[in-house]
Design a protein around this motif. Structure first.
Motif, PDB file in Angstrom:
ATOM      1  N   ALA A 122       0.929  -1.360   0.054  1.00 30.96           N
ATOM      2  CA  ALA A 122      -0.051   0.177   0.224  1.00 30.96           C
ATOM      3  C   ALA A 122       0.840   1.345   0.073  1.00 30.96           C
ATOM      4  N   THR A 123       2.234   1.046   0.530  1.00 30.21           N
ATOM      5  CA  THR A 123       2.766   2.324   0.522  1.00 30.21           C
ATOM      6  C   THR A 123       3.393   2.604  -0.876  1.00 30.21           C
ATOM      7  N   THR A 124       3.206   1.969  -1.701  1.00 25.47           N
ATOM      8  CA  THR A 124       3.837   1.887  -3.300  1.00 25.47           C
ATOM      9  C   THR A 124       2.901   2.633  -3.961  1.00 25.47           C
ATOM     10  N   LEU A 125       1.719   3.214  -3.633  1.00 26.06           N
ATOM     11  CA  LEU A 125       0.878   3.842  -4.295  1.00 26.06           C
ATOM     12  C   LEU A 125       1.336   4.923  -5.076  1.00 26.06           C
ATOM     13  N   LEU A 126       2.114   5.808  -4.443  1.00 24.09           N
ATOM     14  CA  LEU A 126       2.528   6.967  -5.457  1.00 24.09           C
ATOM     15  C   LEU A 126       3.727   6.770  -5.865  1.00 24.09           C
ATOM     16  N   GLU A 127       4.431   5.529  -6.030  1.00 24.06           N
ATOM     17  CA  GLU A 127       5.487   5.150  -6.820  1.00 24.06           C
ATOM     18  C   GLU A 127       5.067   5.127  -8.274  1.00 24.06           C
ATOM     19  N   ASP A 128       6.259   5.163  -9.018  1.00 26.39           N
ATOM     20  CA  ASP A 128       5.886   4.955 -10.428  1.00 26.39           C
ATOM     21  C   ASP A 128       5.356   3.593 -10.877  1.00 26.39           C
ATOM     22  N   ASN A 129       5.844   2.380 -10.047  1.00 24.35           N
ATOM     23  CA  ASN A 129       5.217   1.040 -10.119  1.00 24.35           C
ATOM     24  C   ASN A 129       4.697   0.460  -8.863  1.00 24.35           C
ATOM     25  N   PRO A 130       3.623   0.869  -8.608  1.00 22.80           N
ATOM     26  CA  PRO A 130       2.867   0.384  -7.467  1.00 22.80           C
ATOM     27  C   PRO A 130       2.693  -1.086  -7.483  1.00 22.80           C
TER      28      PRO A 130
END
Length: 178
Positions: free
Chosen positions: A87-95
């Motif tokens: 869930a913490t990867t939602l704002l990354e380029d590859n969630p």
């Protein structure tokens, strides 16, 4: 007699969903997002239990699998260890995709398996809402930080403007002295 019993048994299969036993296994280890600890697995489990749509039991993985085989539960819902981390990867380029494991006990009762499929869809919707809420909160915090940066930039621009005015006055004085 058989027809009457069959009709009675299947008349309203969704009326007693709150009595349908469902095992919840939370293996989520949590994560850190913007310096704050989050545990989406715990939040989801709490939300499901409070919803009382089914008769939820929070149990260990071993107990859940054993009792699913013994036909004590109609459905097993397992939240993986990396649930909050993804869930913490939602704002990354590859969630990373958030995945929850659903194991219906299809051998126990065909109708309960179909009801379980409906339950799974409702739980997916609840998960999506929780993740969307977390994403929105994170996004709003980022926007808040951005607005604070704009306020600081405005203050800095005002200070620069005042300093430029002083330099202009000072250069006029210096020209007069020269």
């Amino acid at each position: 007699l058989y027809s009457g019993m069959l009709l009675w048994a299947f008349w309203d299969p969704y009326a007693k969903l709150d009595e349908l036993p469902v095992a919840l296994v939370n293996e989520d280890s949590g994560a850190i997002l913007d310096g704050e600890a989050i545990a989406l697995g715990d939040e989801l489990i709490t939300e499901l239990i409070e919803d009382k749509q089914f008769h939820f039991f929070e149990v260990s993985s071993e107990e859940a699998k054993e009792r699913l085989v013994n036909q004590d539960y109609y459905l097993l819902i397992r939240i993986p260890e990396n649930f909050s981390q993804h869930a913490t990867t939602l704002l990354e380029d590859n969630p990373e995709k958030l995945q929850i494991e659903y194991l219906p006990n299809e051998g126990y009762n065909f109708l309960s398996a179909k009801i379980g499929d409906t339950a799974i869809e409702k739980i997916r919707i609840a998960v999506n809402e929780e993740v969307a809420k977390t994403y929105a909160e994170t996004l709003y915090e980022s926007i808040d930080q951005l607005s604070e940066g704009f306020v600081e930039a405005t203050d800095g621009a005002t200070t620069l403007h005042d300093g430029a005015a002083k330099v202009k006055d000072g250069s006029s004085d210096l020209k007069g002295y020269l």
